[in-house]
Design a protein around this motif. Sequence first.
Motif, PDB file in Angstrom:
ATOM      1  N   LEU A  79     -33.730 -23.665  17.571  1.00 14.44           N
ATOM      2  CA  LEU A  79     -33.140 -22.435  17.048  1.00 14.44           C
ATOM      3  C   LEU A  79     -32.471 -21.605  18.137  1.00 14.44           C
ATOM      4  N   GLN A  80     -33.069 -21.563  19.312  1.00 20.48           N
ATOM      5  CA  GLN A  80     -32.468 -20.825  20.418  1.00 20.48           C
ATOM      6  C   GLN A  80     -31.141 -21.455  20.829  1.00 20.48           C
ATOM      7  N   ASP A  81     -31.090 -22.777  20.835  1.00 24.17           N
ATOM      8  CA  ASP A  81     -29.873 -23.475  21.247  1.00 24.17           C
ATOM      9  C   ASP A  81     -28.739 -23.319  20.215  1.00 24.17           C
ATOM     10  N   LEU A  82     -29.084 -23.084  18.952  1.00 27.94           N
ATOM     11  CA  LEU A  82     -28.070 -22.959  17.912  1.00 27.94           C
ATOM     12  C   LEU A  82     -27.388 -21.597  17.899  1.00 27.94           C
ATOM     13  N   ASN A  83     -27.932 -20.618  18.594  1.00 24.27           N
ATOM     14  CA  ASN A  83     -27.316 -19.291  18.627  1.00 24.27           C
ATOM     15  C   ASN A  83     -25.878 -19.385  19.121  1.00 24.27           C
ATOM     16  N   GLY A  84     -24.962 -18.832  18.340  1.00 25.16           N
ATOM     17  CA  GLY A  84     -23.555 -18.804  18.729  1.00 25.16           C
ATOM     18  C   GLY A  84     -22.777 -20.050  18.352  1.00 25.16           C
ATOM     19  N   LYS A  85     -23.418 -21.047  17.769  1.00 26.76           N
ATOM     20  CA  LYS A  85     -22.721 -22.271  17.370  1.00 26.76           C
ATOM     21  C   LYS A  85     -22.451 -22.243  15.864  1.00 26.76           C
ATOM     22  N   ASN A  86     -21.451 -22.994  15.438  1.00 25.08           N
ATOM     23  CA  ASN A  86     -21.147 -23.122  14.021  1.00 25.08           C
ATOM     24  C   ASN A  86     -22.205 -24.019  13.378  1.00 25.08           C
ATOM     25  N   LYS A  87     -23.104 -23.427  12.618  1.00 30.99           N
ATOM     26  CA  LYS A  87     -24.263 -24.143  12.058  1.00 30.99           C
ATOM     27  C   LYS A  87     -23.893 -25.231  11.055  1.00 30.99           C
ATOM     28  N   SER A  88     -22.706 -25.138  10.443  1.00 30.23           N
ATOM     29  CA  SER A  88     -22.317 -26.138   9.445  1.00 30.23           C
ATOM     30  C   SER A  88     -21.915 -27.468  10.082  1.00 30.23           C
ATOM     31  N   GLU A  89     -21.776 -27.496  11.396  1.00 31.11           N
ATOM     32  CA  GLU A  89     -21.360 -28.719  12.079  1.00 31.11           C
ATOM     33  C   GLU A  89     -22.527 -29.570  12.566  1.00 31.11           C
ATOM     34  N   PHE A  90     -23.772 -29.134  12.311  1.00 35.81           N
ATOM     35  CA  PHE A  90     -24.927 -29.821  12.874  1.00 35.81           C
ATOM     36  C   PHE A  90     -25.992 -30.133  11.829  1.00 35.81           C
ATOM     37  N   PHE A  91     -26.830 -31.100  12.185  1.00 38.30           N
ATOM     38  CA  PHE A  91     -28.028 -31.438  11.429  1.00 38.30           C
ATOM     39  C   PHE A  91     -29.186 -31.480  12.406  1.00 38.30           C
ATOM     40  N   ILE A  92     -30.402 -31.336  11.900  1.00 38.69           N
ATOM     41  CA  ILE A  92     -31.602 -31.438  12.722  1.00 38.69           C
ATOM     42  C   ILE A  92     -32.398 -32.636  12.229  1.00 38.69           C
ATOM     43  N   ASP A  93     -32.817 -33.466  13.159  1.00 45.39           N
ATOM     44  CA  ASP A  93     -33.605 -34.657  12.845  1.00 45.39           C
ATOM     45  C   ASP A  93     -35.029 -34.454  13.359  1.00 45.39           C
ATOM     46  N   ILE A  94     -36.011 -34.809  12.540  1.00 45.15           N
ATOM     47  CA  ILE A  94     -37.417 -34.674  12.907  1.00 45.15           C
ATOM     48  C   ILE A  94     -37.999 -36.068  13.128  1.00 45.15           C
ATOM     49  N   LYS A  95     -38.441 -36.331  14.345  1.00 46.69           N
ATOM     50  CA  LYS A  95     -39.090 -37.602  14.697  1.00 46.69           C
ATOM     51  C   LYS A  95     -38.273 -38.836  14.330  1.00 46.69           C
ATOM     52  N   MET A  96     -36.965 -38.727  14.385  1.00 48.61           N
ATOM     53  CA  MET A  96     -36.084 -39.854  14.042  1.00 48.61           C
ATOM     54  C   MET A  96     -36.399 -40.377  12.637  1.00 48.61           C
ATOM     55  N   HIS A  97     -36.791 -39.475  11.752  1.00 50.61           N
ATOM     56  CA  HIS A  97     -37.235 -39.890  10.427  1.00 50.61           C
ATOM     57  C   HIS A  97     -36.625 -39.059   9.305  1.00 50.61           C
ATOM     58  N   HIS A  98     -36.481 -37.758   9.523  1.00 46.44           N
ATOM     59  CA  HIS A  98     -36.128 -36.858   8.435  1.00 46.44           C
ATOM     60  C   HIS A  98     -35.015 -35.923   8.893  1.00 46.44           C
ATOM     61  N   MET A  99     -33.850 -35.986   8.246  1.00 51.37           N
ATOM     62  CA  MET A  99     -32.707 -35.185   8.659  1.00 51.37           C
ATOM     63  C   MET A  99     -32.529 -33.997   7.710  1.00 51.37           C
ATOM     64  N   LEU A 100     -32.327 -32.801   8.296  1.00 52.04           N
ATOM     65  CA  LEU A 100     -32.147 -31.574   7.529  1.00 52.04           C
ATOM     66  C   LEU A 100     -30.877 -30.854   7.970  1.00 52.04           C
ATOM     67  N   THR A 101     -30.286 -30.098   7.048  1.00 49.88           N
ATOM     68  CA  THR A 101     -29.210 -29.204   7.448  1.00 49.88           C
ATOM     69  C   THR A 101     -29.859 -28.045   8.189  1.00 49.88           C
ATOM     70  N   VAL A 102     -29.067 -27.274   8.918  1.00 51.31           N
ATOM     71  CA  VAL A 102     -29.616 -26.141   9.675  1.00 51.31           C
ATOM     72  C   VAL A 102     -30.294 -25.129   8.742  1.00 51.31           C
ATOM     73  N   PRO A 103     -29.671 -24.710   7.613  1.00 47.63           N
ATOM     74  CA  PRO A 103     -30.369 -23.770   6.727  1.00 47.63           C
ATOM     75  C   PRO A 103     -31.686 -24.322   6.175  1.00 47.63           C
ATOM     76  N   GLU A 104     -31.728 -25.617   5.835  1.00 49.12           N
ATOM     77  CA  GLU A 104     -32.981 -26.227   5.362  1.00 49.12           C
ATOM     78  C   GLU A 104     -34.044 -26.196   6.459  1.00 49.12           C
ATOM     79  N   PHE A 105     -33.629 -26.491   7.678  1.00 50.10           N
ATOM     80  CA  PHE A 105     -34.544 -26.489   8.810  1.00 50.10           C
ATOM     81  C   PHE A 105     -35.140 -25.095   9.021  1.00 50.10           C
ATOM     82  N   VAL A 106     -34.279 -24.084   8.997  1.00 54.35           N
ATOM     83  CA  VAL A 106     -34.734 -22.704   9.190  1.00 54.35           C
ATOM     84  C   VAL A 106     -35.695 -22.312   8.074  1.00 54.35           C
TER      85      VAL A 106
END
Length: 115
Positions: A79-106
Amino acid sequence: MRNKYHGECYRCGKDCQPGAGHFERYKSGWRTQHADCAIKYRGTSVHYETNPLNDDEKFHLLDKDGKILKEYKNAEEVLQDLNGKNKSEFFIDIKMHHMLTVPEFVNRYQTNWRR
Protein backbone atom coordinates in the motif's frame (compact mmCIF):
# COMPACT_ATOMS: atom_id res chain seq x y z
CA MET A 1 -16.26 -29.34 18.69
CA ARG A 2 -12.73 -30.75 19.04
CA ASN A 3 -11.23 -32.58 16.09
CA LYS A 4 -10.76 -36.34 16.35
CA TYR A 5 -8.65 -36.60 13.22
CA HIS A 6 -5.43 -35.05 11.95
CA GLY A 7 -5.89 -32.21 9.49
CA GLU A 8 -4.44 -29.02 8.10
CA CYS A 9 -5.50 -25.77 9.78
CA TYR A 10 -7.24 -23.66 7.16
CA ARG A 11 -6.25 -20.48 9.05
CA CYS A 12 -2.46 -20.94 9.27
CA GLY A 13 -1.83 -23.94 6.99
CA LYS A 14 0.07 -25.98 9.62
CA ASP A 15 -0.70 -29.51 10.84
CA CYS A 16 -3.47 -29.79 13.40
CA GLN A 17 -3.14 -32.94 15.51
CA PRO A 18 -6.21 -34.75 16.90
CA GLY A 19 -7.65 -32.84 19.86
CA ALA A 20 -5.57 -29.72 19.18
CA GLY A 21 -8.26 -27.85 17.33
CA HIS A 22 -11.82 -27.71 16.11
CA PHE A 23 -13.61 -28.95 13.03
CA GLU A 24 -16.44 -27.28 11.21
CA ARG A 25 -18.74 -28.07 8.34
CA TYR A 26 -17.77 -26.19 5.20
CA LYS A 27 -19.59 -26.49 1.88
CA SER A 28 -19.95 -30.26 1.37
CA GLY A 29 -17.10 -31.31 3.66
CA TRP A 30 -15.19 -30.53 6.82
CA ARG A 31 -12.30 -28.26 7.69
CA THR A 32 -10.02 -28.00 10.71
CA GLN A 33 -8.43 -25.11 12.59
CA HIS A 34 -6.21 -24.90 15.66
CA ALA A 35 -7.91 -23.85 18.90
CA ASP A 36 -5.53 -20.85 19.08
CA CYS A 37 -6.29 -19.88 15.49
CA ALA A 38 -10.04 -20.11 16.19
CA ILE A 39 -9.66 -17.53 18.95
CA LYS A 40 -7.09 -15.36 17.18
CA TYR A 41 -9.01 -15.11 13.89
CA ARG A 42 -12.61 -15.22 15.18
CA GLY A 43 -14.85 -13.01 13.05
CA THR A 44 -12.31 -12.64 10.24
CA SER A 45 -11.98 -14.25 6.82
CA VAL A 46 -8.33 -15.23 7.28
CA HIS A 47 -7.36 -18.29 5.22
CA TYR A 48 -3.71 -19.22 4.64
CA GLU A 49 -4.11 -19.54 0.85
CA THR A 50 -6.65 -16.95 -0.20
CA ASN A 51 -6.56 -14.34 2.57
CA PRO A 52 -3.29 -14.60 4.52
CA LEU A 53 -2.53 -12.35 7.45
CA ASN A 54 1.06 -13.34 8.22
CA ASP A 55 3.94 -11.09 7.23
CA ASP A 56 5.81 -13.96 5.59
CA GLU A 57 3.18 -14.68 2.93
CA LYS A 58 4.76 -12.64 0.12
CA PHE A 59 2.80 -10.25 -2.02
CA HIS A 60 3.65 -9.28 -5.58
CA LEU A 61 2.83 -6.17 -7.57
CA LEU A 62 1.84 -7.19 -11.10
CA ASP A 63 1.32 -5.16 -14.24
CA LYS A 64 -1.71 -5.67 -16.52
CA ASP A 65 0.08 -8.50 -18.33
CA GLY A 66 0.76 -10.40 -15.09
CA LYS A 67 4.49 -9.62 -14.99
CA ILE A 68 5.93 -9.36 -11.45
CA LEU A 69 7.20 -5.85 -10.86
CA LYS A 70 8.11 -6.07 -7.17
CA GLU A 71 7.89 -8.44 -4.17
CA TYR A 72 6.72 -7.38 -0.70
CA LYS A 73 6.71 -8.97 2.77
CA ASN A 74 3.36 -7.58 3.92
CA ALA A 75 0.29 -5.65 2.82
CA GLU A 76 1.45 -2.37 4.34
CA GLU A 77 4.54 -2.34 2.09
CA VAL A 78 2.32 -2.83 -0.95
CA LEU A 79 0.00 0.00 0.00
CA GLN A 80 2.84 2.41 0.74
CA ASP A 81 4.43 1.69 -2.63
CA LEU A 82 1.13 2.32 -4.48
CA ASN A 83 0.87 5.92 -3.25
CA GLY A 84 0.95 8.25 -6.23
CA LYS A 85 0.60 5.49 -8.84
CA ASN A 86 -2.35 4.86 -11.15
CA LYS A 87 -4.07 2.01 -9.28
CA SER A 88 -5.99 0.77 -12.34
CA GLU A 89 -2.73 -0.34 -13.98
CA PHE A 90 -1.79 -2.89 -11.31
CA PHE A 91 -2.84 -6.13 -9.65
CA ILE A 92 -1.71 -7.66 -6.36
CA ASP A 93 -0.80 -11.34 -6.17
CA ILE A 94 -0.85 -13.27 -2.89
CA LYS A 95 1.60 -16.18 -2.57
CA MET A 96 1.67 -16.68 -6.34
CA HIS A 97 -1.84 -18.07 -5.96
CA HIS A 98 -4.54 -15.40 -5.77
CA MET A 99 -4.66 -12.22 -7.88
CA LEU A 100 -6.69 -9.17 -6.80
CA THR A 101 -7.31 -5.72 -8.20
CA VAL A 102 -6.00 -2.89 -6.02
CA PRO A 103 -9.50 -1.93 -4.70
CA GLU A 104 -10.24 -5.59 -3.86
CA PHE A 105 -6.90 -5.86 -2.08
CA VAL A 106 -7.55 -2.72 -0.03
CA ASN A 107 -11.06 -3.89 0.87
CA ARG A 108 -9.88 -7.37 1.88
CA TYR A 109 -7.11 -6.15 4.16
CA GLN A 110 -9.31 -3.43 5.68
CA THR A 111 -6.63 -0.81 5.89
CA ASN A 112 -7.08 2.91 6.44
CA TRP A 113 -5.41 3.57 3.12
CA ARG A 114 -6.98 6.14 0.77
CA ARG A 115 -7.97 4.94 -2.70
